[in-house]
Design an enzyme around this catalytic site. Structure first.
Site, PDB file in Angstrom:
ATOM      1  N   LYS A  14      20.146  10.068  -2.548  1.00 15.73           N
ATOM      2  CA  LYS A  14      20.464  10.387  -3.951  1.00 15.73           C
ATOM      3  C   LYS A  14      20.361  11.884  -4.235  1.00 15.73           C
ATOM      4  CE  LYS A  14      17.284   7.695  -5.790  1.00 15.73           C
ATOM      5  NZ  LYS A  14      16.629   7.169  -4.577  1.00 15.73           N
ATOM      6  N   ARG A  89      14.388   3.445 -13.156  1.00 12.92           N
ATOM      7  CA  ARG A  89      13.781   2.771 -11.999  1.00 12.92           C
ATOM      8  C   ARG A  89      13.232   1.402 -12.366  1.00 12.92           C
ATOM      9  NH1 ARG A  89      12.926   7.374  -8.538  1.00 12.92           N
ATOM     10  NH2 ARG A  89      11.540   7.035  -6.834  1.00 12.92           N
ATOM     11  N   ARG A 128      12.139  13.305   7.106  1.00 13.55           N
ATOM     12  CA  ARG A 128      12.048  14.290   6.025  1.00 13.55           C
ATOM     13  C   ARG A 128      10.598  14.744   5.839  1.00 13.55           C
ATOM     14  NH1 ARG A 128      13.962  12.381   0.120  1.00 13.55           N
ATOM     15  NH2 ARG A 128      11.871  11.546  -0.035  1.00 13.55           N
ATOM     16  N   ARG A 134       6.313  16.952   1.091  1.00 10.24           N
ATOM     17  CA  ARG A 134       6.012  15.938   0.072  1.00 10.24           C
ATOM     18  C   ARG A 134       4.883  15.038   0.548  1.00 10.24           C
ATOM     19  NH1 ARG A 134      11.210  13.270  -2.827  1.00 10.24           N
ATOM     20  NH2 ARG A 134       9.668  11.589  -2.984  1.00 10.24           N
ATOM     21  N   ARG A 145       6.642   2.624  -1.423  1.00  8.69           N
ATOM     22  CA  ARG A 145       7.751   3.046  -2.294  1.00  8.69           C
ATOM     23  C   ARG A 145       8.928   2.091  -2.156  1.00  8.69           C
ATOM     24  NH1 ARG A 145       8.486   8.825  -0.164  1.00  8.69           N
ATOM     25  NH2 ARG A 145      10.294   8.887  -1.546  1.00  8.69           N
TER      26      ARG A 145
END
Ligand code: AMP
Length: 193
Positions: A14, A89, A128, A134, A145
């Site tokens: 996204k 969400r 990532r 992060r 998640r």
């Protein structure tokens, strides 16, 4: 105005695809993940509260996120349109967004759902994590998640499918191929700026 939701699980692309859409169509990008991370970095009261949830891979409470979105939309009165990334969400967020936009005499035009197999999502997010910095891109939090996505976020797709606004797009190929598929859908509504 043209308002787009880029929808999909964590790791579906996204953020990356939003950048491409913004460049091509000049929409205002609103990413709740980016806005929340900015609050966390600045140690605002909202950021301190949100971090407790984000670090556990849980969704931040609806009222916090909805308030934040509402002020962001108000800050951008001249927008050609918005691309919402990582929002809504939950079904409650979707209903709140519909109301906020209705109040501005506009609405969501299109919801593009990026479809990526689960193992590929996990591989991408773990990859990532090596560079993103992060704190939520580690194996344990990633699993949570994705679970939050299935239990709370998937309902957003049904909400917009009922309104006839949902289009599913294959997101498991290259960034360029996926963008071509997204652009094909957006072009039905809006010319590149
Ligand atoms: P993202 O960058 O979209 O993957 O979001 C990172 C984290 O921020 C999520 O795991 C949630 O904890 C929080 N978050 C982002 N957007 C939302 C939202 N719309 N509602 C609730 N929590 C959110």
């Amino acid at each position: 105005m043209f308002n787009l939701i880029l929808f999909g699980p964590p790791g579906s692309g996204k953020g990356t695809q939003s950048e491409n859409v913004v460049k091509t169509y000049r929409l205002q990008h609103i990413s709740t993940g980016d806005l929340l991370r900015d609050e966390v970095t600045r140690h605002t009261p909202l950021g301190v509260e949100a971090k407790k949830y984000m670090d556990q891979g849980l969704l931040v409470p609806d009222e916090v996120v909805i308030g934040m979105i509402s002020s962001k939309i108000d800050e951008l009165p001249d927008a050609r349109g918005f691309i919402f990334d990582g929002f809504p969400r939950t079904k409650a967020q979707a209903e709140a967004l519909d109301k906020l936009l209705e109040f501005k005499n506009t609405s969501i035009n299109l919801v593009l759902s990026l479809e990526v197999p689960e193992q590929q999502l996990i591989d991408r997010l773990v990859g990532r994590g090596a560079t993103s910095g992060r704190s939520d891109d580690n194996a344990e939090v990633i699993t949570k998640r994705i679970k939050e996505y299935h239990t709370k976020t998937a309902a957003v797709a049904s909400h917009y499918a009922e309104q006839g606004k949902l289009e599913r797009v294959k997101g498991d190929n290259s960034i360029e191929d996926t963008f071509r598929l997204l652009a094909k859908q957006i072009d039905k509504y809006l010319l590149p700026a």
